[in-house]
Design a protein around this motif. Sequence first.
Motif, PDB file in Angstrom:
ATOM      1  N   ASP A 299     -11.601 -28.317  56.658  1.00 54.46           N
ATOM      2  CA  ASP A 299     -10.659 -27.922  55.602  1.00 54.46           C
ATOM      3  C   ASP A 299      -9.300 -27.521  56.171  1.00 54.46           C
ATOM      4  O   ASP A 299      -8.419 -27.103  55.416  1.00 54.46           O
ATOM      5  CB  ASP A 299     -11.237 -26.766  54.781  1.00 54.46           C
ATOM      6  N   ASP A 300      -9.160 -27.616  57.491  1.00 55.91           N
ATOM      7  CA  ASP A 300      -7.893 -27.224  58.115  1.00 55.91           C
ATOM      8  C   ASP A 300      -7.474 -28.318  59.109  1.00 55.91           C
ATOM      9  O   ASP A 300      -7.526 -28.134  60.318  1.00 55.91           O
ATOM     10  CB  ASP A 300      -8.084 -25.861  58.820  1.00 55.91           C
TER      11      ASP A 300
ATOM     12  N   ASP B 278      -4.540 -30.342  58.590  1.00 55.22           N
ATOM     13  CA  ASP B 278      -3.167 -30.816  58.324  1.00 55.22           C
ATOM     14  C   ASP B 278      -2.427 -31.219  59.596  1.00 55.22           C
ATOM     15  O   ASP B 278      -1.632 -32.164  59.582  1.00 55.22           O
ATOM     16  CB  ASP B 278      -2.359 -29.719  57.623  1.00 55.22           C
TER      17      ASP B 278
END
Lengths: 281, 281, 281, 281
Positions: free
Chosen positions: D127-128, D130
Motif C-alpha cells: 500500500d506504499d 508510490d
Amino acid sequence: MEIRSFKEVVLKYKTVFFDAYGVLKNHRGLIPGIDKTFEHLDKHNIDYYIVTNDASRSPELLANVYRRKGLTCIDAEKIVSSGMLARDWLYMKIKSGRVAYLGTDESAHYIESTGLKTMPISQLDLDDIDDIRALVFLDDEGFDWNNDINKAVNLLRKKNIPTIVANTDLNYPVSRTDVAVAVGGISDLVERTLGKYFIRFGKPDAQMFMYGYEKACLRQYVHPDEMLMVGDTLFTDIIGGNKFGMDTVLVLSGNTLPENAEMRISYTGIIPTYICESILT
Amino acid sequence: MEIRSFKEVVLKYKTVFFDAYGVLKNHRGLIPGIDKTFEHLDKHNIDYYIVTNDASRSPELLANVYRRKGLTCIDAEKIVSSGMLARDWLYMKIKSGRVAYLGTDESAHYIESTGLKTMPISQLDLDDIDDIRALVFLDDEGFDWNNDINKAVNLLRKKNIPTIVANTDLNYPVSRTDVAVAVGGISDLVERTLGKYFIRFGKPDAQMFMYGYEKACLRQYVHPDEMLMVGDTLFTDIIGGNKFGMDTVLVLSGNTLPENAEMRISYTGIIPTYICESILT
Amino acid sequence: MEIRSFKEVVLKYKTVFFDAYGVLKNHRGLIPGIDKTFEHLDKHNIDYYIVTNDASRSPELLANVYRRKGLTCIDAEKIVSSGMLARDWLYMKIKSGRVAYLGTDESAHYIESTGLKTMPISQLDLDDIDDIRALVFLDDEGFDWNNDINKAVNLLRKKNIPTIVANTDLNYPVSRTDVAVAVGGISDLVERTLGKYFIRFGKPDAQMFMYGYEKACLRQYVHPDEMLMVGDTLFTDIIGGNKFGMDTVLVLSGNTLPENAEMRISYTGIIPTYICESILT
Amino acid sequence: MEIRSFKEVVLKYKTVFFDAYGVLKNHRGLIPGIDKTFEHLDKHNIDYYIVTNDASRSPELLANVYRRKGLTCIDAEKIVSSGMLARDWLYMKIKSGRVAYLGTDESAHYIESTGLKTMPISQLDLDDIDDIRALVFLDDEGFDWNNDINKAVNLLRKKNIPTIVANTDLNYPVSRTDVAVAVGGISDLVERTLGKYFIRFGKPDAQMFMYGYEKACLRQYVHPDEMLMVGDTLFTDIIGGNKFGMDTVLVLSGNTLPENAEMRISYTGIIPTYICESILT
C-alpha cells in the motif's frame, strides 16, 4: 458482438459446463443470485457441470463449498476437476510403489484414492527413491517453495519418471486485485529448468472436456453441439470449448473486462458463440 | 531399456494404434515384411488402426495406398487421420457459407464431405469474403506459398474467423535424407505473424487418441490400458499415447535412431513402455 | 500518459534514432511534413540516424529512397540496417568459400560487399556444398518459397553451418490494411522445423543499438542517456531502446494506435519515456 | 571435431573471456592446476576476463573467491558480471525513489552502489509503493519464495514499472549431481504469470559481450576477431560469443559431456570454433 441474455441463450442447450471462478464465484464468494440461474436450468431440464482446473481438494470437498454457501444443487457428481484426470491417469498407469507430490495433504487425496502410497516432496529422502514411480504437481500450497521446488528438480534429474501436472493454470485470483502463482506455473518452472516434457491435465486441453462429456452422457446422451461451455477466460474456457465442438459463452463477470472483450476476441482470434454480462441475466 | 520383441509385446493388448511413417512405411514405401505382422495380429484377434497426422487425402485414398502395396487388410475403416477431426469439427460448427483452405484439391475432400462449399485461397477475392466462415490448413502442397501464405494472413486480418489446422506436424520425410516443411509449420508461421490462436488437430493432442479410441470401441469395447500406441517419435506418438493412458512402443525404424534412443528418453522425460527395433521382430 | 510535442521533447537530446516504417514513412510513402522536423533537428544541432530492420538493399539504396522523395539530408552514413550487422559478421567470421542466401539479388549486396562469393539457394546444387560456409536469410522476396524454403531446410540437415538472419521482423506493412510475412518469420519456420538455433540481427537486440551508437560516437561522443529512440512498436523499438539505456518515444503514427497505446503499455510492461502523436508535432 | 590443446589454441588471441562455472571451477571449487594456465596467459601477454551470469555479489567479492583459493591474478577489474549491467542500467535510468528487489543483501550491493535506495520485497508494504521505481531480480537466495514471488507479481499488477533481471540463467549446479533453480528461472515464472516483458541481462545476450569488450579495450585496443570466448555451455557461452564475432572454445569440463558434445553441436547448429577437454591441457 451483441450482449445476450444468458437465461435465454441457455434454453437452446441440453447440457452446460460452467467454469468456477469468474462465473459462479469471485473473491467475495458465490456471486449473489446464481441460485436463481440454477433453478432456471432445473426447471428447463438442462443438465450442468462445473468444469474446473483444480486439484486442491476432492470433488466432494469442492462441492461442499457450493452447498455450504447455499447452492444445494451441487454435489460431487456435478464436479469435473483436472485433479480427477490426474487421478484416473495414476490409477491406469502406476500399479505399485510410491508417488511423490507437491501440494497440500488435501490435494494428495487424488493420489490416495487410487490406492497408491503418497510421499510429499518435503519428506522424501533423495537417496531412497527406488520405488518412486511418478511425481505429481497438485497445488501451490502445502510446501516450502525454496526447498521443495529444487528437490523436485533433483528428483527428476536422478530418476526419469512420469511427471503429472494436475492443474495447468498459471495463476488464480485471491482478492479483488491480487493473484497468486498456481501450480501450473510452478510446474512450468521445473519443466523449463530440466528441459523435460510433463503430462498436463486441465482446460483448454480436450481431455478435460472429453471427461466432462462422458460424465454427462452417463446421465443422458448428448451431442457436443447440444452443449454449452460458459467461462470468463478466452484462453482456457472458450478456446477449449470451441475446439471440442461445443458452443461457448464468454461472461464478463471475471477475467475478461467489458471494455476490452471485443478487442481481445479480435486480437486472439478466439471467438465465443455468445457474450453475456454474467449468468444472472 | 531392454529391446523387446514387438510380436511378443503386442500379445498383451486388444487394440493397437500404429503411426504410419517410420513404423509401417519409409521413404522406399511399405516396410517389407510387415504383412506378416498384420497376419500375426489377425491370428490373435488383435484389432488395429493407423493413427496419422495427415489431411492430404481422404481415408479411402490413404487406405488405397496400403492396399495397392499389398497390405490388403487395411481399409478406410482402419484409418484415423487428423483430417477426419477437422472434418467433424467443420460439420459441427460451420452451417453455411464457404470455407477457405490451403492445400491440394484432394485434401479439400475433408471439407467437401461435410457439404460445405470450398474456396482455395489462390482463387479467393479478398474483397468478397462476407460468406467465408472458416480457414483450414490442409496440406503443404497445391498452392503457391509466396502468394497464398500472405493472402491467408490478410484474410485473417480482415475477418475474424475460426482457423483450423488439420495436421500439426512441422515436417515430414520425403527421401532417405530429406524432409519437407509440413502444413503444421506453415500454420505456425501464419499464427505467429498474426499473434492469433488456431484450432489444431493431430497427435500428440488427446482428441486424436480419443477419436481413434471411440472408433475402436464401436467394434469391441476396450479400456485404454488394453491398448498400445506404436510410434517412432517421442514428441507425438509416445507422449500422446502415454497421456491418453495407453501403453506405448517406441520403434527404432524411423525418426528415433537406435544410438540415441536412450539419451532422448532420458533428456525429454518421455518414457515409452517398451522399445522395439521395428514391428517386424 | 500525457501526449507530448516531439519537437519539444527532442531538444533535450544530442542524438536521435528513428525507426523507418510508421515513423518516417507509411504505405503512401514519406509522411508529409517530416522535412520540417529534420530542419528542426539540423537547426538545433541534433544528430540523427535511421535504425531499421532491413536487409533488402544496401545503405546507399535505402538512403536514395529518402533522397528521391525530398529528404535530402539522408545519406548512407545516416542508415543503420540489420543487414549491416549481418555483413560485418560475415566479414569477421567467414574467410573463404561460398555463402548461400534467400533473398533478392539486391539484398545479396550485403554478402558481396565482404568479398565473399554468393549462391542463391535456388541455384544451389545440394550435392555440391563442400565450400558452402554459411546460410543467410536476407529478404522475403527474390525466391520461390515452395522450393527454396525446403531446400534451405535440407542444406542445413546435410551440413552444419552458421545461419544468419539479417532481419528479425515477422511481418511488414504493404498497404493501409495488408501486411506480408518478413524474412524473420520465414527463418523462424526453418529454425523450428530443424530444432536449430540461428544467429539473428535486428531490433530489439542490443547489438543493433550498439552498432548505431558506435556510428554516432564516431561523429561526436555521446552517452546513451543523451540519446533518444523513436519508434512505433513497443516490442522492437521501445523495449530495445529502453534496454540499451536510451530514452524512448512511442509515436502513434504507425503500428500502435492512439486508442490502445495506454493499454498495451500497461499489459506488456514496456514503458516508453514519452508518447507523441508523430514526429510532426 | 578434433580435440585441441587449449594452451596452443589460445596463443592466437589477444584477449580471452572465461565463463566461470564448468571452466574455472566446479562443485569442488577451483579446478586444480588452472593457475598454470593463467601463468601461461600472463607469460604470453594474453589479457583475460571472467564473464559470468551472476548478480549474487559485487565484483570485489566475486574476485575474492578466486584470490582466496590461490588464483591471485584475479581482481575486481577482471570480472564482468551480469549484475554490473543491471547496475549501470539502474544508474542511467532511475534517478530517484526506491528500487524493490528479490535477492540477498549482498546482491543488493549492485543497486546500492548507484546511490539508489533499496527495498527487499519481503519488507515492502504493497500500500506504499508510490516511490518504487523499478523491480530487480538479483538472486534466488535471501527471500521466501512462497510469499515474495507472489508479492512481486502483485507489485507489478499494481504499478507498471521497469523490471530488470540481473542473471538470465535458469539453473546453476550446487553439487556433482544437483542443481538449483536460478533467479532467471524465477523471473520467467513471474513474467509468464503476468504476460509482461522484462529487461534481461546476461549471456548469451550481446550486451554482456559488449560490456566485456569495452572493458578489455580500455586496457588495450582489440578487435573482436582477436578474442576468444571459453565456455562449457552451447546455449550461453558459445552462441553468444559466436554472434558477437569472437572465436569460441567449448570445454568438456562442465555442462557438456565428452560423449555427447558432437551430437549437441550437430542438433543445435551452435558450432564452436574449437573443442578442448579443459583449459588445463
